[in-house]
Scaffold this motif. Structure first.
Motif, PDB file in Angstrom:
ATOM      1  N   GLY A  29       5.798 -19.126  27.279  1.00 62.06           N
ATOM      2  CA  GLY A  29       7.197 -19.417  27.571  1.00 62.06           C
ATOM      3  C   GLY A  29       8.192 -18.433  26.987  1.00 62.06           C
ATOM      4  N   PRO A  30       8.229 -18.261  25.671  1.00 61.85           N
ATOM      5  CA  PRO A  30       9.217 -17.333  25.103  1.00 61.85           C
ATOM      6  C   PRO A  30       9.026 -15.890  25.554  1.00 61.85           C
ATOM      7  CG  PRO A  30       8.355 -18.820  23.417  1.00 61.85           C
ATOM      8  CD  PRO A  30       7.491 -19.002  24.630  1.00 61.85           C
ATOM      9  N   LEU A  31       7.786 -15.472  25.802  1.00 63.77           N
ATOM     10  CA  LEU A  31       7.531 -14.087  26.198  1.00 63.77           C
ATOM     11  C   LEU A  31       7.984 -13.815  27.631  1.00 63.77           C
ATOM     12  CD1 LEU A  31       4.003 -13.765  24.581  1.00 63.77           C
ATOM     13  CD2 LEU A  31       6.016 -12.441  23.920  1.00 63.77           C
ATOM     14  N   LEU A  32       7.780 -14.771  28.521  1.00 66.44           N
ATOM     15  CA  LEU A  32       8.179 -14.589  29.914  1.00 66.44           C
ATOM     16  C   LEU A  32       9.677 -14.801  30.125  1.00 66.44           C
ATOM     17  CD1 LEU A  32       5.210 -16.313  31.801  1.00 66.44           C
ATOM     18  CD2 LEU A  32       5.662 -13.856  31.569  1.00 66.44           C
ATOM     19  N   SER A  33      10.303 -15.561  29.244  1.00 61.88           N
ATOM     20  CA  SER A  33      11.714 -15.896  29.442  1.00 61.88           C
ATOM     21  C   SER A  33      12.666 -15.017  28.647  1.00 61.88           C
ATOM     22  CB  SER A  33      11.966 -17.363  29.060  1.00 61.88           C
ATOM     23  OG  SER A  33      11.738 -17.571  27.669  1.00 61.88           O
ATOM     24  N   CYS A  34      12.164 -14.351  27.621  1.00 62.96           N
ATOM     25  CA  CYS A  34      13.054 -13.582  26.746  1.00 62.96           C
ATOM     26  C   CYS A  34      12.454 -12.207  26.460  1.00 62.96           C
ATOM     27  CB  CYS A  34      13.310 -14.334  25.436  1.00 62.96           C
ATOM     28  SG  CYS A  34      14.441 -13.467  24.323  1.00 62.96           S
ATOM     29  N   PRO A  35      12.997 -11.145  27.012  1.00 62.20           N
ATOM     30  CA  PRO A  35      12.422  -9.813  26.794  1.00 62.20           C
ATOM     31  C   PRO A  35      12.513  -9.341  25.348  1.00 62.20           C
ATOM     32  CG  PRO A  35      14.508  -9.674  27.990  1.00 62.20           C
ATOM     33  CD  PRO A  35      14.136 -11.121  27.940  1.00 62.20           C
ATOM     34  N   ASP A  36      13.349  -9.961  24.540  1.00 66.73           N
ATOM     35  CA  ASP A  36      13.481  -9.560  23.136  1.00 66.73           C
ATOM     36  C   ASP A  36      12.340 -10.090  22.270  1.00 66.73           C
ATOM     37  OD1 ASP A  36      15.847  -8.262  23.711  1.00 66.73           O
ATOM     38  OD2 ASP A  36      17.097  -9.990  23.226  1.00 66.73           O
ATOM     39  N   VAL A  37      11.602 -11.084  22.757  1.00 72.96           N
ATOM     40  CA  VAL A  37      10.500 -11.672  21.998  1.00 72.96           C
ATOM     41  C   VAL A  37       9.215 -10.920  22.329  1.00 72.96           C
ATOM     42  CG1 VAL A  37       9.063 -13.730  21.681  1.00 72.96           C
ATOM     43  CG2 VAL A  37      11.547 -13.947  21.813  1.00 72.96           C
ATOM     44  N   SER A  38       8.500 -10.492  21.282  1.00 77.65           N
ATOM     45  CA  SER A  38       7.264  -9.740  21.481  1.00 77.65           C
ATOM     46  C   SER A  38       6.024 -10.436  20.934  1.00 77.65           C
ATOM     47  CB  SER A  38       7.369  -8.362  20.806  1.00 77.65           C
ATOM     48  OG  SER A  38       8.357  -7.570  21.423  1.00 77.65           O
ATOM     49  N   TYR A  39       6.217 -11.453  20.084  1.00 77.14           N
ATOM     50  CA  TYR A  39       5.076 -12.087  19.420  1.00 77.14           C
ATOM     51  C   TYR A  39       5.408 -13.552  19.194  1.00 77.14           C
ATOM     52  CZ  TYR A  39       1.116 -12.380  16.121  1.00 77.14           C
ATOM     53  OH  TYR A  39      -0.069 -12.701  15.491  1.00 77.14           O
ATOM     54  N   VAL A  40       4.487 -14.437  19.586  1.00 80.79           N
ATOM     55  CA  VAL A  40       4.726 -15.877  19.509  1.00 80.79           C
ATOM     56  C   VAL A  40       3.587 -16.559  18.767  1.00 80.79           C
ATOM     57  CG1 VAL A  40       5.136 -18.000  20.806  1.00 80.79           C
ATOM     58  CG2 VAL A  40       5.984 -15.819  21.696  1.00 80.79           C
ATOM     59  N   LYS A  41       3.926 -17.328  17.757  1.00 83.49           N
ATOM     60  CA  LYS A  41       2.948 -18.112  17.006  1.00 83.49           C
ATOM     61  C   LYS A  41       3.032 -19.573  17.430  1.00 83.49           C
ATOM     62  CE  LYS A  41       0.755 -17.463  13.723  1.00 83.49           C
ATOM     63  NZ  LYS A  41      -0.688 -17.184  13.526  1.00 83.49           N
ATOM     64  N   ALA A  42       1.870 -20.222  17.497  1.00 87.07           N
ATOM     65  CA  ALA A  42       1.847 -21.665  17.734  1.00 87.07           C
ATOM     66  C   ALA A  42       2.030 -22.398  16.408  1.00 87.07           C
ATOM     67  CB  ALA A  42       0.525 -22.075  18.360  1.00 87.07           C
ATOM     68  N   CYS A  43       2.613 -23.568  16.480  1.00 86.29           N
ATOM     69  CA  CYS A  43       2.584 -24.479  15.342  1.00 86.29           C
ATOM     70  C   CYS A  43       2.162 -25.849  15.854  1.00 86.29           C
ATOM     71  CB  CYS A  43       3.931 -24.541  14.618  1.00 86.29           C
ATOM     72  SG  CYS A  43       5.318 -25.196  15.580  1.00 86.29           S
ATOM     73  N   TYR A  44       1.640 -26.668  14.958  1.00 83.39           N
ATOM     74  CA  TYR A  44       1.080 -27.962  15.349  1.00 83.39           C
ATOM     75  C   TYR A  44       0.739 -28.743  14.100  1.00 83.39           C
ATOM     76  CZ  TYR A  44      -2.313 -24.102  15.549  1.00 83.39           C
ATOM     77  OH  TYR A  44      -2.960 -22.920  15.350  1.00 83.39           O
ATOM     78  N   ASP A  45       0.440 -30.033  14.307  1.00 84.90           N
ATOM     79  CA  ASP A  45      -0.149 -30.838  13.242  1.00 84.90           C
ATOM     80  C   ASP A  45      -1.654 -30.601  13.272  1.00 84.90           C
ATOM     81  OD1 ASP A  45       2.315 -31.954  12.615  1.00 84.90           O
ATOM     82  OD2 ASP A  45       2.049 -33.583  14.038  1.00 84.90           O
ATOM     83  N   ARG A  46      -2.278 -30.702  12.100  1.00 82.34           N
ATOM     84  CA  ARG A  46      -3.727 -30.483  12.018  1.00 82.34           C
ATOM     85  C   ARG A  46      -4.375 -31.684  11.348  1.00 82.34           C
ATOM     86  NH1 ARG A  46      -5.186 -24.723   9.674  1.00 82.34           N
ATOM     87  NH2 ARG A  46      -7.207 -25.449  10.391  1.00 82.34           N
ATOM     88  N   PRO A  47      -4.676 -32.734  12.108  1.00 80.23           N
ATOM     89  CA  PRO A  47      -5.318 -33.917  11.514  1.00 80.23           C
ATOM     90  C   PRO A  47      -6.629 -33.542  10.849  1.00 80.23           C
ATOM     91  CG  PRO A  47      -4.614 -34.346  13.772  1.00 80.23           C
ATOM     92  CD  PRO A  47      -4.478 -32.881  13.546  1.00 80.23           C
ATOM     93  N   TYR A  48      -6.850 -34.067   9.683  1.00 83.24           N
ATOM     94  CA  TYR A  48      -8.082 -33.785   8.942  1.00 83.24           C
ATOM     95  C   TYR A  48      -8.968 -35.009   9.007  1.00 83.24           C
ATOM     96  CZ  TYR A  48     -11.171 -32.070   5.271  1.00 83.24           C
ATOM     97  OH  TYR A  48     -12.252 -31.636   4.573  1.00 83.24           O
ATOM     98  N   ASN A  49     -10.129 -34.876   9.634  1.00 88.96           N
ATOM     99  CA  ASN A  49     -11.008 -36.022   9.871  1.00 88.96           C
ATOM    100  C   ASN A  49     -11.929 -36.271   8.684  1.00 88.96           C
ATOM    101  OD1 ASN A  49      -9.978 -36.386  12.492  1.00 88.96           O
ATOM    102  ND2 ASN A  49     -11.261 -34.707  13.216  1.00 88.96           N
ATOM    103  N   GLY A  50     -11.374 -36.438   7.548  1.00 87.94           N
ATOM    104  CA  GLY A  50     -12.143 -36.695   6.341  1.00 87.94           C
ATOM    105  C   GLY A  50     -11.430 -37.732   5.506  1.00 87.94           C
ATOM    106  N   PRO A  51     -11.583 -37.668   4.190  1.00 87.25           N
ATOM    107  CA  PRO A  51     -10.920 -38.637   3.326  1.00 87.25           C
ATOM    108  C   PRO A  51      -9.412 -38.648   3.496  1.00 87.25           C
ATOM    109  CG  PRO A  51     -12.583 -37.404   2.115  1.00 87.25           C
ATOM    110  CD  PRO A  51     -12.444 -36.746   3.445  1.00 87.25           C
TER     111      PRO A  51
END
Length: 333
Positions: A141-163
């Protein structure tokens, strides 16, 4: 948080829901998009990821032009499963065979630039559970919509399936190593939620100018070098919701942490931000309980670095890679 970082976080953050596939197709034009999955012994998950991307983003909405899996010396059926699902599969050591073979995830990512053709390259880990094609569209999305953006990182929650089943932070190495490092030495990047996350995308014109660490430091190295190359405003991040994948042991994470520290040190040294009196040791000593008590075990945690792809000599490139380089040079003339 610095005011500049807070302002960036507000302006350059979005959600995967903001970038549905159909509108992005209208923005794509002649831009070619490659999706790359580095994979090692991921036969249980890689096929489902490839099939979902192919179904939704190649056949249903032709947003992705190629899906490439770089097989990093798997001993299971990863390569066969990925190919059956519709990916182009390359063995890591078969790419640029005239160069010495190195090991690690970053090696696979770097070599993918030699066998892909996309103007935009999207990297997705191959061990994801409950994968959604919105991971790809969100990063585009940001790369196709904004020519000034060259690098995009994902962010998210990371559920931990342990204690700590309710834990949804940045990951153990992120919270204990990477985030403190960034806030200490690169406070402009304090707004990056998942600096070590394996899902990100960039313009080839940038990626080919960046060196790639071959080990677990690749994500941090790319982030720091992208900041240096295009500035904070050339970066963006997209919230992909939740990311589920297999988790490593604490012992394995210690090696990851050591490589990330070495990567950070190399960037500080390169930019004259430290005054080294000696080179950092690549040896990580860990301990195990044995018959005589705590017994030390040394592990090699060294990291290598590949140069920017544009600096690779012509003789080392495959014919296809040489052709792509020539085409890009001609388009700039």
């Amino acid at each position: 948080m610095l005011a500049e970082a807070a302002d960036w976080l507000r302006r350059r953050s979005s959600s995967a829901a903001d970038w549905p596939a159909e509108p992005l197709l209208g923005l794509k034009g002649s831009t070619r998009v490659s999706v790359v999955l580095p994979a090692r012994d991921e036969q249980d998950t890689v096929g489902g990821i490839v099939a979902a991307i192919r179904r939704d983003l190649v056949e249903r909405t032709p947003l992705v032009d190629e899906i490439v899996v770089i097989d990093s010396r798997s001993v299971d059926e990863t390569a066969a499963v990925a190919a059956a699902a519709g990916a182009k599969v390359f063995g890591q050591d078969t790419i640029l065979p005239r160069l010495p073979c190195l090991s690690g995830k970053g090696e696979a990512l770097w070599k993918s630039l030699a066998v892909t053709s996309g103007d935009i390259v999207v990297f997705v880990d191959a061990d994801l559970v409950n994968f959604s094609p919105s991971f790809v569209t969100g990063l585009l999305g940001p790369l196709l919509s904004c020519p000034d953006v060259s690098y995009v990182k994902a962010c998210y929650d990371r559920p931990y399936n342990g204690p700590e089943a309710s834990f949804a932070g940045g990951g153990r190495v992120t919270e204990l190593v990477a985030r403190p490092l960034l806030n200490l030495h690169w406070p402009l990047l304090a707004g990056i939620v998942q600096p070590l996350g394996g899902e990100y995308a960039g313009r080839r014109s940038l990626l080919e100018r960046l060196p790639f660490m071959t080990g677990y430091g690749v994500e941090l190295g790319l982030l720091l070098d992208a900041l240096e190359a295009v500035g904070l405003d050339g970066l963006a991040q997209v919230d992909l919701g939740a990311r589920e994948h297999s988790h490593q042991s604490t012992e394995a994470l210690a090696v990851m942490a050591a490589q990330i520290l070495q990567t950070a040190w190399s960037r500080l040294d390169r930019h004259g931000l430290v005054m080294p009196l000696s080179s950092p040791s690549p040896v990580l000593t860990q301990f195990h309980r044995g018959a005589s008590g705590h017994e030390p075990a040394d592990r090699d945690a060294r990291v290598d670095e590949r140069p920017p792809m544009i600096e690779v000599p012509e003789y080392a490139l495959t014919a296809g890679a040489r052709g792509r380089r020539a085409g890009r040079s001609h388009s700039r003339d």
